[in-house]
Motif scaffolding. Structure first.
Motif, PDB file in Angstrom:
ATOM      1  N   MET A 258       1.144  11.553  48.668  1.00  0.00           N
ATOM      2  CA  MET A 258       2.508  12.045  48.875  1.00  0.00           C
ATOM      3  C   MET A 258       2.500  13.568  48.732  1.00  0.00           C
ATOM      4  O   MET A 258       1.887  14.122  47.837  1.00  0.00           O
ATOM      5  N   ALA A 259       3.183  14.243  49.627  1.00  0.00           N
ATOM      6  CA  ALA A 259       3.227  15.700  49.632  1.00  0.00           C
ATOM      7  C   ALA A 259       3.930  16.225  48.386  1.00  0.00           C
ATOM      8  O   ALA A 259       4.816  15.585  47.832  1.00  0.00           O
ATOM      9  N   LEU A 260       3.516  17.413  47.957  1.00  0.00           N
ATOM     10  CA  LEU A 260       4.063  18.030  46.756  1.00  0.00           C
ATOM     11  C   LEU A 260       5.577  18.192  46.842  1.00  0.00           C
ATOM     12  O   LEU A 260       6.287  17.919  45.884  1.00  0.00           O
ATOM     13  N   GLU A 261       6.080  18.620  48.017  1.00  0.00           N
ATOM     14  CA  GLU A 261       7.532  18.831  48.130  1.00  0.00           C
ATOM     15  C   GLU A 261       8.289  17.511  47.969  1.00  0.00           C
ATOM     16  O   GLU A 261       9.372  17.487  47.381  1.00  0.00           O
ATOM     17  N   ASN A 262       7.717  16.393  48.451  1.00  0.00           N
ATOM     18  CA  ASN A 262       8.366  15.093  48.260  1.00  0.00           C
ATOM     19  C   ASN A 262       8.456  14.746  46.776  1.00  0.00           C
ATOM     20  O   ASN A 262       9.471  14.241  46.305  1.00  0.00           O
ATOM     21  N   GLN A 263       7.371  15.015  46.047  1.00  0.00           N
ATOM     22  CA  GLN A 263       7.357  14.760  44.603  1.00  0.00           C
ATOM     23  C   GLN A 263       8.406  15.603  43.898  1.00  0.00           C
ATOM     24  O   GLN A 263       9.119  15.117  43.021  1.00  0.00           O
ATOM     25  N   GLU A 264       8.477  16.887  44.260  1.00  0.00           N
ATOM     26  CA  GLU A 264       9.442  17.789  43.617  1.00  0.00           C
ATOM     27  C   GLU A 264      10.875  17.345  43.890  1.00  0.00           C
ATOM     28  O   GLU A 264      11.721  17.377  43.007  1.00  0.00           O
ATOM     29  N   LEU A 265      11.153  16.933  45.119  1.00  0.00           N
ATOM     30  CA  LEU A 265      12.501  16.476  45.466  1.00  0.00           C
ATOM     31  C   LEU A 265      12.859  15.224  44.682  1.00  0.00           C
ATOM     32  O   LEU A 265      13.947  15.124  44.112  1.00  0.00           O
ATOM     33  N   ARG A 266      11.943  14.275  44.631  1.00  0.00           N
ATOM     34  CA  ARG A 266      12.213  13.031  43.892  1.00  0.00           C
ATOM     35  C   ARG A 266      12.379  13.300  42.404  1.00  0.00           C
ATOM     36  O   ARG A 266      13.248  12.721  41.756  1.00  0.00           O
ATOM     37  N   LYS A 267      11.518  14.167  41.860  1.00  0.00           N
ATOM     38  CA  LYS A 267      11.602  14.510  40.439  1.00  0.00           C
ATOM     39  C   LYS A 267      12.962  15.128  40.116  1.00  0.00           C
ATOM     40  O   LYS A 267      13.498  14.942  39.028  1.00  0.00           O
ATOM     41  N   ALA A 268      13.528  15.863  41.079  1.00  0.00           N
ATOM     42  CA  ALA A 268      14.839  16.505  40.887  1.00  0.00           C
ATOM     43  C   ALA A 268      15.982  15.531  41.157  1.00  0.00           C
ATOM     44  O   ALA A 268      17.148  15.901  41.060  1.00  0.00           O
ATOM     45  N   GLY A 269      15.645  14.278  41.523  1.00  0.00           N
ATOM     46  CA  GLY A 269      16.677  13.282  41.769  1.00  0.00           C
ATOM     47  C   GLY A 269      17.287  13.364  43.154  1.00  0.00           C
ATOM     48  O   GLY A 269      18.372  12.833  43.386  1.00  0.00           O
ATOM     49  N   LEU A 270      16.592  14.013  44.080  1.00  0.00           N
ATOM     50  CA  LEU A 270      17.100  14.161  45.443  1.00  0.00           C
ATOM     51  C   LEU A 270      16.347  13.247  46.392  1.00  0.00           C
ATOM     52  O   LEU A 270      15.126  13.098  46.290  1.00  0.00           O
ATOM     53  N   LYS A 271      17.067  12.652  47.310  1.00  0.00           N
ATOM     54  CA  LYS A 271      16.462  11.826  48.343  1.00  0.00           C
ATOM     55  C   LYS A 271      15.635  12.725  49.265  1.00  0.00           C
ATOM     56  O   LYS A 271      16.031  13.847  49.573  1.00  0.00           O
ATOM     57  N   VAL A 272      14.485  12.234  49.685  1.00  0.00           N
ATOM     58  CA  VAL A 272      13.629  12.996  50.580  1.00  0.00           C
ATOM     59  C   VAL A 272      14.165  12.859  52.002  1.00  0.00           C
ATOM     60  O   VAL A 272      14.170  11.779  52.572  1.00  0.00           O
ATOM     61  N   THR A 273      14.665  13.974  52.541  1.00  0.00           N
ATOM     62  CA  THR A 273      15.151  14.016  53.924  1.00  0.00           C
ATOM     63  C   THR A 273      14.410  15.136  54.646  1.00  0.00           C
ATOM     64  O   THR A 273      13.898  16.064  54.006  1.00  0.00           O
ATOM     65  N   LEU A 274      14.359  15.061  55.968  1.00  0.00           N
ATOM     66  CA  LEU A 274      13.639  16.074  56.741  1.00  0.00           C
ATOM     67  C   LEU A 274      14.170  17.491  56.489  1.00  0.00           C
ATOM     68  O   LEU A 274      13.374  18.401  56.240  1.00  0.00           O
ATOM     69  N   PRO A 275      15.505  17.716  56.515  1.00  0.00           N
ATOM     70  CA  PRO A 275      15.981  19.085  56.248  1.00  0.00           C
ATOM     71  C   PRO A 275      15.568  19.586  54.852  1.00  0.00           C
ATOM     72  O   PRO A 275      15.163  20.735  54.712  1.00  0.00           O
ATOM     73  N   ARG A 276      15.659  18.720  53.843  1.00  0.00           N
ATOM     74  CA  ARG A 276      15.268  19.142  52.485  1.00  0.00           C
ATOM     75  C   ARG A 276      13.789  19.493  52.433  1.00  0.00           C
ATOM     76  O   ARG A 276      13.405  20.499  51.835  1.00  0.00           O
ATOM     77  N   VAL A 277      12.952  18.673  53.048  1.00  0.00           N
ATOM     78  CA  VAL A 277      11.511  18.928  53.045  1.00  0.00           C
ATOM     79  C   VAL A 277      11.205  20.234  53.760  1.00  0.00           C
ATOM     80  O   VAL A 277      10.446  21.071  53.256  1.00  0.00           O
ATOM     81  N   LYS A 278      11.798  20.457  54.934  1.00  0.00           N
ATOM     82  CA  LYS A 278      11.529  21.671  55.717  1.00  0.00           C
ATOM     83  C   LYS A 278      11.978  22.924  54.965  1.00  0.00           C
ATOM     84  O   LYS A 278      11.277  23.939  54.945  1.00  0.00           O
ATOM     85  N   ILE A 279      13.147  22.873  54.344  1.00  0.00           N
ATOM     86  CA  ILE A 279      13.658  24.035  53.597  1.00  0.00           C
ATOM     87  C   ILE A 279      12.791  24.290  52.372  1.00  0.00           C
ATOM     88  O   ILE A 279      12.444  25.439  52.072  1.00  0.00           O
ATOM     89  N   TYR A 280      12.411  23.238  51.676  1.00  0.00           N
ATOM     90  CA  TYR A 280      11.534  23.395  50.502  1.00  0.00           C
ATOM     91  C   TYR A 280      10.202  24.016  50.923  1.00  0.00           C
ATOM     92  O   TYR A 280       9.690  24.912  50.244  1.00  0.00           O
ATOM     93  N   GLN A 281       9.653  23.575  52.053  1.00  0.00           N
ATOM     94  CA  GLN A 281       8.378  24.115  52.533  1.00  0.00           C
ATOM     95  C   GLN A 281       8.479  25.610  52.824  1.00  0.00           C
ATOM     96  O   GLN A 281       7.560  26.367  52.512  1.00  0.00           O
ATOM     97  N   ILE A 282       9.584  26.035  53.419  1.00  0.00           N
ATOM     98  CA  ILE A 282       9.774  27.464  53.698  1.00  0.00           C
ATOM     99  C   ILE A 282       9.773  28.251  52.393  1.00  0.00           C
ATOM    100  O   ILE A 282       9.100  29.276  52.272  1.00  0.00           O
ATOM    101  N   LEU A 283      10.501  27.767  51.398  1.00  0.00           N
ATOM    102  CA  LEU A 283      10.562  28.467  50.112  1.00  0.00           C
ATOM    103  C   LEU A 283       9.207  28.431  49.405  1.00  0.00           C
ATOM    104  O   LEU A 283       8.797  29.410  48.783  1.00  0.00           O
TER     105      LEU A 283
END
Length: 144
Positions: free
Chosen positions: A1-26
């Motif tokens: 599982m990609a790091l950004e997916n883990q970070e999103l889940r750990k923060a209690g956020l559902k993994v969605t394409l926009p969230r993953v793409k924005i997290y990757q940019i940051l």
């Protein structure tokens, strides 16, 4: 599982394409890079992603609430985002082009701790923004 997916889940956020793409940019941002919502939107458009500006704002607000990003408000209503980090740093902002550089200076922290102690305070958080103009002109900073 990609790091950004883990970070999103750990923060209690559902993994969605926009969230993953924005997290990757940051996440891929260089040291000291700070992005406005508009900057992120433009980068998504350049990547061919179909994510609206309203979605970018909404995701960044969700990331901020979850502690994933830090929002910095600069004079003139200019807000930028960066991934939240443990270590403290301060910012220098160009009043002409908006360029933001960050710095860490232990002596600044020591002086502020001393001042707070003399006033009977214990610092729990702080924000330090220095405003100026890029030396040599704004053209050298990559922004105009």
């Amino acid at each position: 599982m990609a790091l950004e997916n883990q970070e999103l889940r750990k923060a209690g956020l559902k993994v969605t394409l926009p969230r993953v793409k924005i997290y990757q940019i940051l996440e891929r941002a260089g040291e000291g890079d700070h992005f406005s919502a508009e900057d992120i939107y433009k980068l998504l458009m350049e990547q061919g992603e179909d994510v609206g500006l309203a979605t970018v704002y909404r995701v960044l607000t969700q990331f901020e609430a979850a502690g994933l990003v830090s929002r910095h408000h600069f004079d003139g209503g200019h807000s930028v985002f960066e991934l939240a980090r443990e270590e403290h740093h301060d910012h220098v902002v160009c009043v002409k082009c908006g360029r933001v550089r960050e710095f860490t200076e232990p002596q600044v922290s020591e002086i502020l701790d001393k001042v707070a102690d003399e006033l009977g305070f214990s610092i729990t958080d702080r924000t330090l923004y220095l405003y100026g103009v890029c030396k040599g002109g704004c053209e050298e900073s990559g922004k105009k």
